[in-house]
Motif scaffolding. Structure first.
Motif, mmCIF file in Angstrom:
data_model
loop_
_atom_site.group_PDB
_atom_site.id
_atom_site.type_symbol
_atom_site.label_atom_id
_atom_site.label_comp_id
_atom_site.label_asym_id
_atom_site.label_seq_id
_atom_site.Cartn_x
_atom_site.Cartn_y
_atom_site.Cartn_z
ATOM 1 N N GLN A 154 61.519 48.339 42.176
ATOM 2 C CA GLN A 154 60.802 47.216 42.779
ATOM 3 C C GLN A 154 61.778 46.198 43.363
ATOM 4 O OE1 GLN A 154 58.408 45.669 39.558
ATOM 5 N NE2 GLN A 154 59.978 44.239 38.871
ATOM 6 N N LYS A 155 61.421 45.674 44.532
ATOM 7 C CA LYS A 155 62.301 44.749 45.245
ATOM 8 C C LYS A 155 62.042 43.306 44.839
ATOM 9 C CE LYS A 155 62.745 47.841 49.214
ATOM 10 N NZ LYS A 155 62.526 48.018 50.678
ATOM 11 N N THR A 156 60.786 42.971 44.596
ATOM 12 C CA THR A 156 60.449 41.614 44.170
ATOM 13 C C THR A 156 59.552 41.708 42.946
ATOM 14 O OG1 THR A 156 58.537 41.574 45.664
ATOM 15 C CG2 THR A 156 60.613 40.661 46.490
ATOM 16 N N PRO A 157 59.717 40.809 41.984
ATOM 17 C CA PRO A 157 58.866 40.850 40.791
ATOM 18 C C PRO A 157 57.420 40.522 41.146
ATOM 19 C CG PRO A 157 60.224 38.870 40.806
ATOM 20 C CD PRO A 157 60.702 39.726 41.933
ATOM 21 N N PRO A 158 56.464 41.210 40.542
ATOM 22 C CA PRO A 158 55.053 40.969 40.866
ATOM 23 C C PRO A 158 54.522 39.712 40.196
ATOM 24 C CG PRO A 158 55.227 42.600 39.142
ATOM 25 C CD PRO A 158 56.636 42.277 39.545
ATOM 26 N N ASP A 159 53.401 39.198 40.730
ATOM 27 C CA ASP A 159 52.634 38.162 40.049
ATOM 28 C C ASP A 159 51.928 38.863 38.887
ATOM 29 O OD1 ASP A 159 50.559 36.519 39.132
ATOM 30 O OD2 ASP A 159 50.192 35.650 41.096
ATOM 31 N N LEU A 160 52.402 38.633 37.675
ATOM 32 C CA LEU A 160 51.959 39.451 36.538
ATOM 33 C C LEU A 160 50.484 39.258 36.219
ATOM 34 C CD1 LEU A 160 55.083 39.106 34.246
ATOM 35 C CD2 LEU A 160 54.354 41.139 35.499
ATOM 36 N N ARG A 161 49.996 38.046 36.316
ATOM 37 C CA ARG A 161 48.577 37.834 36.019
ATOM 38 C C ARG A 161 47.706 38.571 37.035
ATOM 39 N NH1 ARG A 161 45.699 34.200 32.854
ATOM 40 N NH2 ARG A 161 43.534 33.896 33.521
ATOM 41 N N ALA A 162 48.086 38.495 38.314
ATOM 42 C CA ALA A 162 47.343 39.230 39.336
ATOM 43 C C ALA A 162 47.491 40.729 39.137
ATOM 44 C CB ALA A 162 47.838 38.824 40.721
ATOM 45 N N GLU A 163 48.665 41.153 38.658
ATOM 46 C CA GLU A 163 48.907 42.571 38.419
ATOM 47 C C GLU A 163 48.000 43.112 37.319
ATOM 48 O OE1 GLU A 163 50.943 46.303 38.973
ATOM 49 O OE2 GLU A 163 50.501 44.543 40.195
ATOM 50 N N VAL A 164 47.724 42.298 36.303
ATOM 51 C CA VAL A 164 46.790 42.717 35.248
ATOM 52 C C VAL A 164 45.418 43.002 35.847
ATOM 53 C CG1 VAL A 164 45.516 41.916 33.217
ATOM 54 C CG2 VAL A 164 47.986 41.586 33.339
ATOM 55 N N GLY A 165 44.929 42.109 36.705
ATOM 56 C CA GLY A 165 43.634 42.328 37.351
ATOM 57 C C GLY A 165 43.634 43.546 38.249
ATOM 58 N N ARG A 166 44.723 43.742 38.995
ATOM 59 C CA ARG A 166 44.811 44.895 39.888
ATOM 60 C C ARG A 166 44.801 46.198 39.094
ATOM 61 N NH1 ARG A 166 47.722 48.735 41.642
ATOM 62 N NH2 ARG A 166 49.406 48.303 40.161
ATOM 63 N N GLN A 167 45.574 46.240 38.005
ATOM 64 C CA GLN A 167 45.632 47.464 37.205
ATOM 65 C C GLN A 167 44.314 47.733 36.496
ATOM 66 O OE1 GLN A 167 49.057 47.818 34.638
ATOM 67 N NE2 GLN A 167 50.493 47.226 36.240
ATOM 68 N N LEU A 168 43.637 46.688 36.040
ATOM 69 C CA LEU A 168 42.334 46.871 35.407
ATOM 70 C C LEU A 168 41.347 47.466 36.403
ATOM 71 C CD1 LEU A 168 40.257 46.556 33.153
ATOM 72 C CD2 LEU A 168 39.983 44.152 33.824
ATOM 73 N N ALA A 169 41.317 46.937 37.635
ATOM 74 C CA ALA A 169 40.399 47.448 38.653
ATOM 75 C C ALA A 169 40.715 48.900 39.008
ATOM 76 C CB ALA A 169 40.465 46.566 39.900
ATOM 77 N N ALA A 170 41.999 49.230 39.145
ATOM 78 C CA ALA A 170 42.380 50.606 39.473
ATOM 79 C C ALA A 170 42.041 51.556 38.340
ATOM 80 C CB ALA A 170 43.875 50.660 39.791
#
Length: 416
Positions: A207-223
């Motif tokens: 990964q080139k830039t660290p993700p927004d972790l809170r948003a990443e939790v929502g994205r992973q839950l939806a996926a």
């Protein structure tokens, strides 16, 4: 005998070398500076990357202004931790600490390529109940059957505080990550397979830039839920007989079904009730007060033995009350539930009885587009007997819930 003792002593000395690679991970209330929870972790690179469970560090991810992370090493050293990446479905996270040229664990090749042999001796490491770094001996028993997310069955004692620690082979290589234990049993513990931890580590390195972790939790839950309900729909339903009805059961292998009856109840019941309950092992940890992703199918065949038609109708109304079972506090995580009730004909054929149907849904406040849904159907073709069927879905997209609900209702049939 002396040679055997020598081999054991050498092996124990090698195990002492593991402790510099282990961490205790503490979640602290930032303003108070006191721990709110503890777990374990282990170094996987010389530049200070370590693996733990997502559930060990979730509070710091979801509420970074309230909680912060700190580690304690076996030598007593302490320092701050930052979260680099999370893997919600596999309950994993990678954290970074200011540590360089430190010894670290590597992954077992057999675990990466397939699986160790059943019965192979394994060693789980962590800090149980804040008692100090501990090594627990156990055996590998393969992947757990009837579960949606892969888990290794480890016959060894995992205790609170060991979550996120490594379980290693006799050569000291990581086979899995401590994640859970089954209460009510003995030596029933579970590991996340090592290949998921290795994949997350590789993702961090790329990964080139660290993700927004809170948003990443929502994205992973939806996926995750999208894949779950797609798989659930693809498996479809099969019919099982309950009295004069055919009730829909899923073909998905990650369900456990049990039957029960009130035949032996005292005093003698005025209606016979035989039921089937099927629950999916699909739970997903999101926050300390939110576990979601459950799917449940229930059927009850009710036949009056000493009830008139109106009394049976009253009993059926009681049994069909909507019960949305949330995974956390309702006001915090969900909008108010809304329900709709109607009489429907799910299909025109004579073998599809008319149904009284109740549909209830509540939305997640934090995760747009996800709902908990309950669908209840009661057959309306007989005066003295009925089938009460219920489908409960957590963290489902609304369109997926509607499509599954229609298929479920169309699968309720009369066998007469």
């Amino acid at each position: 005998m002396a040679a055997r003792r020598g081999r054991r002593r050498a092996h124990l000395r090698s195990r002492r070398a593991y402790t510099p690679r282990l961490l205790q991970i503490r979640t602290l209330v930032a303003d108070a500076g006191q721990q709110a929870s503890i777990g374990s972790g282990f170094l996987v690179s010389a530049d200070g990357l370590a693996i733990t469970n997502y559930h060990v560090i979730s509070q710091a991810v979801l509420e970074p202004k309230t909680f912060r992370l700190e580690y304690t090493a076996a030598d007593g050293g302490r320092g701050e931790l930052s979260v680099v990446a999370v893997d919600l479905p596999n309950d994993l996270a990678i954290v970074r600490l200011a540590k360089h040229d430190a010894p670290f664990f590597t992954f077992d090749s057999a675990a990466m390529e397939g699986a160790p042999s059943k019965g192979e001796r394994l060693y789980s490491m962590g800090n149980p109940l804040d008692l100090g770094f501990t090594i627990v001996e156990g055996t590998y028993n393969g992947l757990v059957d009837r579960t949606y997310n892969d888990r290794v069955h480890f016959s060894g004692a995992l205790n609170p505080g060991m979550s996120g620690g490594p379980t290693v082979s006799a050569e000291g290589q990581v086979v899995g990550v401590n994640v859970a234990t089954r209460r009510g049993g003995q030596l029933l513990s579970f590991l996340v397979p090592a290949r998921y931890a290795a994949a997350l580590l590789q993702r961090v390195r790329e990964q080139k830039t660290p993700p927004d972790l809170r948003a990443e939790v929502g994205r992973q839950l939806a996926a995750w839920q999208s894949a779950l309900y797609r798989s659930f729909a693809e498996k479809g339903f099969r019919s099982t007989a309950l009295g004069p009805y055919l009730a829909p059961e899923t073909v998905a292998p990650w369900f456990n079904c049990w039957a029960n009856t009130n035949a032996g109840a005292t005093p003698r019941p005025r209606a016979s009730i035989n039921s089937i309950n099927c629950k999916a092992d699909t739970g997903l940890y999101v926050a300390p007060d939110l576990n979601t992703g459950a799917i449940q199918i229930d059927h009850s065949y009710v036949k009056a033995t000493d009830l008139n038609q109106f009394q049976l109708a009253t009993l059926l109304t009681q049994m069909s009350q909507p019960r949305l079972v949330g995974g956390g506090p309702f006001r915090k995580w969900y909008t108010p539930q809304r329900c709709h009730e109607d009489f429907v004909g799910a299909a025109a054929a004579s073998d599809h009885p008319p149904l009284r149907v109740i549909w209830c849904a509540q939305a997640y406040r934090e995760f747009e587009g996800l709902y908990d849904v309950a669908l209840i159907a009661v057959t309306q073709d007989q005066a003295s007997e009925a089938l009460v069927s219920r489908l409960s879905l957590q963290a489902v997209a609304y369109d997926d819930a509607v499509a599954l609900g229609k298929r479920f209702l169309q699968s309720v049939q009369s066998s007469k």
